[in-house]
Design an enzyme around this catalytic site. Structure first.
Site, PDB file in Angstrom:
ATOM      1  N   GLY A  13      51.030  44.444  70.196  1.00 19.94           N
ATOM      2  CA  GLY A  13      49.873  43.682  70.645  1.00 19.94           C
ATOM      3  C   GLY A  13      48.607  44.510  70.598  1.00 19.94           C
ATOM      4  CG  ASN A  14      45.086  42.829  70.112  1.00 22.94           C
ATOM      5  OD1 ASN A  14      44.270  42.401  70.921  1.00 22.94           O
ATOM      6  ND2 ASN A  14      45.719  42.039  69.253  1.00 22.94           N
ATOM      7  NE  ARG A  15      43.967  50.079  74.506  1.00 23.93           N
ATOM      8  CZ  ARG A  15      44.775  50.495  75.483  1.00 23.93           C
ATOM      9  NH1 ARG A  15      44.851  49.829  76.605  1.00 23.93           N
ATOM     10  NH2 ARG A  15      45.493  51.587  75.318  1.00 23.93           N
TER      11      ARG A  15
END
Ligand code: CTP
Ligand code: CA
Length: 236
Positions: free
Chosen positions: A33-35
């Site tokens: 995933g990512n932020r």
């Protein structure tokens, strides 16, 4: 608080915004995933609604405290998780849309297949490798296909400078590559961008030329993006 008074220049228009960050499963409990918080996408949806549009927000892991007020304001929120789900939901809504803004941070790669069982560590064995495949580029597809005639397609690019070029150089190259009508480029790192309350973007056209700059709250940036998008919409 009362909605700020704005032009109702999106009245009768239908728009789609994607927000948040997609997640690609590795096993039942883990993901790539990512932020991305989804704040800029939420601000775009709120701004479009305030300007009179019918708004669909395709939300990938956006916190309820951001989406609840949008639902209350009449935004249709479609929750998604993976890039495949986001792609399906965006394309479905885009068929009737005057504009699509891809503010979501879309995972570039996904594990070839998620394992059915949780991956376990085994004493004395080397860590497993995760084989990745590339995801479809939802924005580039939308720009190439135009699911509705005259549809305005807008992308975002969070860039850092590196040894091959600065933030704007990377942005200009990406604008030409993607073929979107507008690309909103912002510098990440140095406390700008992800998860922060303020933002600074340069809007580029499909040739990589600067059409506008916007700084301030994510809502102000959102309104600047809608100003530029409305200017590109044909009379209906
Ligand atoms: N995007 C998309 N589908 C993807 C990847 C990105 O629709 N598979 C969209 C994002 O929503 C954003 C724009 O493309 O609007 C730019 O995303 P970005 O990650 O900056 O561009 P990439 O082409 O993925 O290039 P990079 O290698 O810099 O990540
Ligand atoms: Ca990317």
């Amino acid at each position: 608080p009362a909605e700020p008074v704005t032009d109702q220049d999106l009245t009768g228009r239908s728009v789609v915004v994607s927000a948040g960050g997609t997640r690609e499963p590795i096993d039942p409990v883990r993901f790539v995933g990512n932020r991305s918080s989804g704040r800029q996408g939420a601000a775009l949806a709120a701004a479009a609604r305030a300007r009179g549009a019918r708004v669909t927000l395709v939300a990938a892991h956006v916190a309820a405290d951001l989406t609840d007020p949008l639902v209350a304001a009449g935004v249709e929120v479609v929750p998604v998780s993976t890039t495949a789900e986001l792609r399906t939901a965006v394309r479905r809504a885009a068929v009737g849309a005057d504009a699509v803004v891809m503010a979501a941070a879309v995972a570039d790669f996904r594990p070839v297949a998620a394992t059915e069982a949780k991956i376990k560590k085994v004493a004395g064995q080397a860590p497993p490798s995760i084989e990745l495949v590339e995801n479809p580029d939802v924005l580039a597809e939308l720009a190439a296909e135009r699911l509705r005639a005259g549809q305005v397609v807008v992308g975002f690019a969070a860039e850092t400078g590196d040894e091959t070029g600065g933030v704007l150089e990377h942005g200009r190259a990406k604008a030409r590559r993607k073929g979107a009508d507008l690309l909103a480029v912002n510098a990440v790192g140095e406390a700008l961008g992800f998860g922060t309350e303020v933002n600074e973007v340069t809007l580029l056209d499909e040739h990589g030329e600067t059409v506008a700059k916007a700084a301030g709250s994510k809502r102000q940036v959102a309104d600047a993006i809608w100003d530029a998008a409305v200017a590109r919409m044909t009379a209906s």
